[in-house]
Design an enzyme around this catalytic site. Structure first.
Site, PDB file in Angstrom:
ATOM      1  N   LYS A  27       0.798  -1.231   0.001  1.00  0.00           N
ATOM      2  CA  LYS A  27       0.018  -0.086   0.017  1.00  0.00           C
ATOM      3  C   LYS A  27       0.648   1.243   0.033  1.00  0.00           C
ATOM      4  CE  LYS A  27      -1.418   1.637   3.578  1.00  0.00           C
ATOM      5  NZ  LYS A  27      -1.077   2.754   4.471  1.00  0.00           N
ATOM      6  N   ARG A  32       2.480   6.218  -2.747  1.00  0.00           N
ATOM      7  CA  ARG A  32       3.533   7.137  -3.447  1.00  0.00           C
ATOM      8  C   ARG A  32       3.479   7.028  -4.825  1.00  0.00           C
ATOM      9  NH1 ARG A  32       4.209   5.398   1.735  1.00  0.00           N
ATOM     10  NH2 ARG A  32       5.531   6.840   3.308  1.00  0.00           N
ATOM     11  N   GLY A  96      -4.527   7.597   6.033  1.00  0.00           N
ATOM     12  CA  GLY A  96      -3.562   8.469   6.292  1.00  0.00           C
ATOM     13  C   GLY A  96      -2.703   9.148   5.149  1.00  0.00           C
ATOM     14  N   SER A 171       5.186   9.887  10.127  1.00  0.00           N
ATOM     15  CA  SER A 171       6.361  10.115   9.323  1.00  0.00           C
ATOM     16  C   SER A 171       5.522  10.718   7.670  1.00  0.00           C
ATOM     17  CB  SER A 171       6.978   8.948   8.833  1.00  0.00           C
ATOM     18  OG  SER A 171       6.272   7.919   8.288  1.00  0.00           O
ATOM     19  N   GLN A 172       4.339  10.310   7.786  1.00  0.00           N
ATOM     20  CA  GLN A 172       3.631  10.920   6.594  1.00  0.00           C
ATOM     21  C   GLN A 172       3.668  12.178   6.445  1.00  0.00           C
ATOM     22  OE1 GLN A 172      -0.314   8.871   6.763  1.00  0.00           O
ATOM     23  NE2 GLN A 172       0.579   6.832   6.203  1.00  0.00           N
ATOM     24  N   GLU A 325       3.764  -0.780  12.412  1.00  0.00           N
ATOM     25  CA  GLU A 325       2.637  -1.130  11.633  1.00  0.00           C
ATOM     26  C   GLU A 325       2.515  -2.902  12.180  1.00  0.00           C
ATOM     27  OE1 GLU A 325       0.093  -0.430  10.194  1.00  0.00           O
ATOM     28  OE2 GLU A 325       0.534   1.740   9.673  1.00  0.00           O
ATOM     29  N   ARG A 356      -4.930   2.270  18.956  1.00  0.00           N
ATOM     30  CA  ARG A 356      -4.633   0.718  18.594  1.00  0.00           C
ATOM     31  C   ARG A 356      -3.865   0.087  20.015  1.00  0.00           C
ATOM     32  NH1 ARG A 356      -1.698   0.633  12.703  1.00  0.00           N
ATOM     33  NH2 ARG A 356      -3.443   0.346  11.664  1.00  0.00           N
ATOM     34  N   ARG A 398      -5.715  -3.818  10.966  1.00  0.00           N
ATOM     35  CA  ARG A 398      -4.430  -4.387  11.813  1.00  0.00           C
ATOM     36  C   ARG A 398      -5.256  -5.370  13.004  1.00  0.00           C
ATOM     37  NH1 ARG A 398      -1.071  -4.487   7.950  1.00  0.00           N
ATOM     38  NH2 ARG A 398      -0.256  -2.342   7.279  1.00  0.00           N
ATOM     39  N   LYS A 423      -9.076  -2.361   3.745  1.00  0.00           N
ATOM     40  CA  LYS A 423      -8.498  -1.335   3.792  1.00  0.00           C
ATOM     41  C   LYS A 423      -7.220  -1.527   3.177  1.00  0.00           C
ATOM     42  CE  LYS A 423      -6.310   2.122   6.782  1.00  0.00           C
ATOM     43  NZ  LYS A 423      -6.834   3.572   6.243  1.00  0.00           N
TER      44      LYS A 423
END
Length: 440
Positions: A27, A32, A96, A171-172, A325, A356, A398, A423
């Site tokens: 993903k 990207r 995100g 970090s996104q 993740e 989470r 997740r 997702k």
């Protein structure tokens, strides 16, 4: 009246797993690649993309901004750059990457783009990227919320320059700015100031994919404050320039390997992940290091990576910041281990698709476990687990995977809302069942 979520009975392992598994595309790489292709000089192919909710949301978002994205091909999607000529709307869902990668693209357009999404999207961190874009000259109306929903009023171009962001929540926030930076008139210098940015390998992925597309990217590093740890990038400079329209090959998603590797550990079996990438900017080495600490042996072979377990899982103390993740899968394994575990570097996981850390603690404790939340992680003490009420997954893919892992060892575990895996891995339940059905 709302329709109650579906329930999936997680299969229990009847013995050691012996299986080969083929994972869908990454993903992170797919989204990207879609952004870079939409900003390229001409049409570009994204080969072996992931087809899932997050990537289809990204394709739709770029289409709303004027790009043509043909997602009909099973092996390749064709992206043709373009600009919208009328005001538009972007649905970020709860992705995100869409809420953070697309606004910097929208700022380059000439129309107003209204961003909206699922209810949870309004609680996820985007304020830093909104503030950064404003500092660079973008016009954004967010009602002072610093959150979804907001509207980007495109001005046709951005001068670029230098901007400072705190990416400790995601970090996104850095990657989103970097991806569009070659199209800014002066390029862009992004400085990270604040706590340690999680998922550093994903920023490295962004940098590598930019370079592969022809961008010139420079980085500088600063020493971490924790003694003995290596330096990490904290400033990135992207020069202005044209992006190439070469095809991008998406690798299998190594993050989605985690529950299958866990199956080898729990059952004392072996799982081979076919076509495991020999060279990758995904957090592959970090994931394998964690699984080795848990008791797995990992070996490369002609068909891919084989992970073998003994049926015994070791408790660990691990910083998961660079591979966060896999937190929920590792947490599930820790609940079945032979000693306590402490997982840190994952405080930002409270701001993901759901909280989470709180969700995993609640669900494992409801099964008789002992999970304690820490400021930056979890402490997990193994105890006998039993199935009771359905394992709630909070619309988080997740958590579905973590429940499947627990179900291997806990008979009768029902999983509420298994459709959340759509997702990033719609075929997960079928792939999971097929793994268990392969002959030893």
């Amino acid at each position: 009246m709302e329709t109650p979520p579906a329930v999936w009975l997680a299969p229990q392992a009847a013995g050691p797993v012996r299986a080969q598994v083929r994972l869908p595309g990454s993903k992170s790489m797919t989204n990207r690649a879609l952004v870079l292709a939409a900003l390229a000089a001409g049409p570009a192919e994204v080969r072996h993309p992931l087809r899932a909710r997050d990537t289809l949301l990204m394709a739709s978002a770029l289409h709303a901004l004027g790009a043509q994205v043909d997602t009909g091909g099973p092996q390749a999607w064709l992206v043709s750059p373009g600009r919208a000529n009328q005001d538009t709307s972007v649905d970020v869902g709860n992705a995100g990457t869409v809420m953070r990668f697309v606004p910097p693209v929208a700022a380059l357009g000439s129309v107003a783009a209204e961003f909206h999404g699922d209810p949870r999207a309004a609680q996820r961190p985007v304020g830093a990227i909104i503030a950064a874009l404003r500092e660079l000259g973008a016009v954004i109306d967010d009602g002072g919320r610093g959150a979804i929903p907001f509207t980007v009023h495109g001005t046709g171009s951005l001068p670029g320059g230098a901007v400072t962001v705190d990416a400790s929540a995601s970090s996104q926030l850095v990657s989103g700015l970097l991806l569009a930076a070659p199209r800014y008139e002066k390029g862009l210098e992004v400085r990270h100031r604040g706590g340690r940015a999680p998922s550093a390998p994903h920023i490295a992925m962004t940098v590598q994919m930019l370079r592969d597309a022809g961008a010139t990217v420079e980085t500088s590093t600063v020493e971490m404050s924790t003694a003995g740890r290596a330096s990490h990038p904290d400033t990135w400079f992207v020069h202005p320039g044209q992006l190439s329209s070469q095809a991008v090959h998406v690798q299998p998603d190594v993050v989605n390997s985690a529950p299958f590797l866990a199956a080898a550990l729990i059952t004392g079996g072996s799982v081979t992940i076919l076509d495991w990438p020999a060279v990758t900017s995904q957090p592959a080495s970090q994931i394998l290091d964690v699984f080795s600490q848990l008791g797995a042996s990992c070996a490369d072979g002609p068909e891919g990576l084989t992970v073998t377990g003994t049926g015994r899982i070791h408790g660990i103390t691990a910083d998961l910041a660079d591979c966060n993740e896999i937190t929920l899968t590792v947490g599930a394994l820790a609940a079945l281990a032979d000693s306590p575990s402490v997982l840190t570097g994952i405080g930002h996981q409270r701001l993901q698709e759901t909280d989470r850390l709180g969700a995993l603690a609640t669900e494992i404790n409801a099964m008789g476990g002992a999970v304690t939340e820490l400021p930056d992680g979890l402490r997990i003490e193994p105890r006998p687990l039993r199935a009771g009420r359905p394992f709630a997954t909070y619309d988080d893919h997740r958590l579905v995977m973590a429940a499947a892992v627990l179900g291997l060892a806990v008979p009768g575990l029902a999983v509420a809302g298994p459709e959340a895996v759509g997702k990033t891995f719609p075929e997960f339940p079928d792939t999971w069942t097929a793994m268990l059905e392969q002959a030893p």
